[in-house]
Design an enzyme around this catalytic site. Structure first.
Site, PDB file in Angstrom:
ATOM      1  N   CYS A 250      -2.312  -6.555   3.823  1.00  0.00           N
ATOM      2  CA  CYS A 250      -1.977  -7.694   3.755  1.00  0.00           C
ATOM      3  C   CYS A 250      -0.763  -7.878   4.074  1.00  0.00           C
ATOM      4  CB  CYS A 250      -2.385  -8.614   2.472  1.00  0.00           C
ATOM      5  SG  CYS A 250      -3.802  -7.838   1.398  1.00  0.00           S
ATOM      6  N   ASP A 251       0.195  -7.023   3.616  1.00  0.00           N
ATOM      7  CA  ASP A 251       1.638  -7.212   3.619  1.00  0.00           C
ATOM      8  C   ASP A 251       2.477  -6.465   4.379  1.00  0.00           C
ATOM      9  OD1 ASP A 251       1.082  -9.239   1.718  1.00  0.00           O
ATOM     10  OD2 ASP A 251       1.290  -7.756  -0.173  1.00  0.00           O
TER      11      ASP A 251
ATOM     12  N   CYS B  77      -1.304  -4.409  -1.614  1.00  0.00           N
ATOM     13  CA  CYS B  77      -1.998  -4.345  -0.242  1.00  0.00           C
ATOM     14  C   CYS B  77      -1.354  -4.231   0.987  1.00  0.00           C
ATOM     15  CB  CYS B  77      -2.772  -5.788  -0.402  1.00  0.00           C
ATOM     16  SG  CYS B  77      -3.814  -5.833   1.150  1.00  0.00           S
TER      17      CYS B  77
END
Ligand code: NAP
Length: 310
Positions: free
Chosen positions: A139-140, A136
Site C-alpha cells: 500500500c505504502d 503494508c
C-alpha cells in the site's frame, strides 16, 4: 427500526475463506448473506503478486484474485454487503447477527473474519502510524521512493515486505530480534542475496524516531545492549498477525486465541457455527488453505441444515 431478516447461512468476512464458503453455499442454493467487513477482501488486498495460488502460472495480483472470487460467488447469487458485523449472539438458534441497527437471524453462521497485522506496541509507533510507520509495503511502498527503510520481523511477511520495498528504497534494513530468520528457505535466500537488503541481527526497535514524520528508529542489540539511532524514512512492521475474534469472545471456545474447531471439520464449540481461514488456522495461513477451509465450512453448514430438516 429495520426488519429482522431470516437467513440459512450468514458468512462473516470476505477473504479467500469467506468468499469460497459463499461460492459453495450459493451453489447449494442456500442464498448466503456475506457481511464483507471493513477490510473487505482480507489480507490478499495488501499483497502484490500471488505466485502460489494454483491455476495462475504467471501469478496474479492479490486484489485481482479477490475481485475474481467475489464475482464468482455473486454469479451464483450470494448476497454480499459491504458492512461488518458489530455484534453476534450465539446463545440460541437462529443466531443473532447485527450490523449497527440491522439485524439478521441465521440458522448457520460461518466465521471467516481472518487476522490482522500485529504491532510492536510502542507509543511512537502508534503516533507515527500513517506518517512513516506502515504495516503494508504494497500500500505504502510507493511513497518512500529513494529513501532508506526499516522492516521489523524475521518471518516470510517481513522478507516479502523487504524484497518488495527494494523496488523503491535505496536500502532496506531488516531488524530481527534473533540471530536466525523464521522465514522459508527460498525467501531467506532471496532476501539475503539482495544487494539492497541488510540485516540487523539480534536487534529490537526501542522507539520510532520522528516528530510528525518518521526519521528513523532507536535500535538495541539484545546481545551487546548497544543502542544506536538508525536514520530511515519509513518503518514497516511485519511481525505477524492477530486473529479477528473479538466478536466471539466468551461465546466460542478458542485455542491460542484462534477459534477452535473440531478437526477435520470446521465445527466450532457451538452447534451450527462454523469457522474457517486465518481466524482458525495458525499453522498454514495460506490463501489456498483458507479457501479450502471455506469450502469445508459451507459443506459442513449445508449438511447441518439438511440434518436439521431445512
Ligand atoms: P511469523 O511467521 O509469525 O513471523 C513473525 C516474525 O516477527 C518472527 O520472525 C518473529 O520473531 C517476529 N516478531 C514477532 N513479534 C515480534 C515483536 N514483538 N518484536 C519483534 N519481532 C517480532 O509471521 P509472518 O511472517 O506474518 O508469517 C505468517 C505465516 O504466513 C507463516 O506461516 C508464513 O510462512 C506465511 N506467509 C507466507 C508468505 C509466502 O509464502 N509468500 C508470505 C507471508 C507470510 P521470532 O522469529 O523471533 O519469533
Amino acid at each position: 427500526m429495520t426488519s429482522v431478516q431470516d437467513r440459512s447461512v450468514v458468512i462473516l468476512g470476505s477473504g479467500p475463506a469467506g468468499l469460497t464458503a459463499a461460492l459453495y453455499a450459493a451453489r447449494a442454493n442456500l442464498i448466503p448473506l456475506v457481511l464483507k467487513g471493513v477490510d473487505a477482501g482480507g489480507q490478499l488486498m495488501l499483497t502484490t503478486e500471488v505466485e502460489n495460488f494454483p491455476g495462475f502460472p504467471d501469478a496474479i495480483l492479490g486484489p485481482e484474485l479477490m475481485e475474481r472470487m467475489e464475482k464468482q460467488a455473486a454469479r451464483f447469487e450470494a448476497e454480499l454487503l459491504h458492512q461488518e458485523a458489530t455484534r453476534v449472539d450465539l446463545s440460541s438458534r437462529p443466531f443473532g447477527v447485527w450490523s449497527g441497527d440491522e439485524e439478521w437471524r441465521a440458522k448457520t453462521l460461518i466465521i471467516a473474519t481472518g487476522a490482522k497485522a500485529k504491532m510492536l506496541g510502542l507509543e511512537s509507533e502508534r503516533r507515527l502510524l500513517g506518517h512513516g510507520v506502515s504495516t503494508c509495503a504494497t500500500c505504502d511502498g510507493f511513497f518512500f521512493r529513494g529513501q532508506e527503510l526499516l522492516v521489523v520481523g524475521g518471518g516470510d511477511s517481513a522478507l516479502e515486505e523487504a524484497l518488495f520495498l527494494t523496488r523503491f528504497a535505496t536500502k532496506v534494513t531488516l531488524v530481527h530480534r534473533r540471530g536466525q530468520l523464521r522465514a522459508s528457505k527460498i525467501m531467506q535466500d532471496r532476501a539475503l542475496a539482495h544487494p539492497k537488503i541488510e540485516v540487523l541481527w539480534d536487534s529490537v526497535v526501542e522507539e520510532v524516531l520522528g516528530d510528525g514524520q518518521v526519521a528513523g528508529a532507536r535500535i538495541t542489540n539484545v546481545k551487546t545492549s548497544e543502542t544506536a539511532d538508525v536514520a530511515a524514512g519509513g518503518v514497516f512492521v511485519a511481525i505477524g498477525h492477530t486473529p479477528n475474534t473479538a466478536l466471539f469472545e466468551g461465546q466460542l471456545e478458542m485455542q491460542n486465541g484462534y477459534i477452535a474447531v473440531e478437526e477435520p471439520s470446521t465445527r466450532t464449540s457451538v452447534e451450527g457455527v462454523f469457522a474457517s481461514g486465518d481466524v482458525v488456522d495458525f499453522v498454514y495461513r495460506q490463501a489456498i488453505t483458507a479457501a479450502g477451509m471455506g469450502c469445508q465450512a459451507a459443506i459442513d453448514a449445508e449438511r447441518f441444515l439438511e440434518a436439521q430438516g431445512h
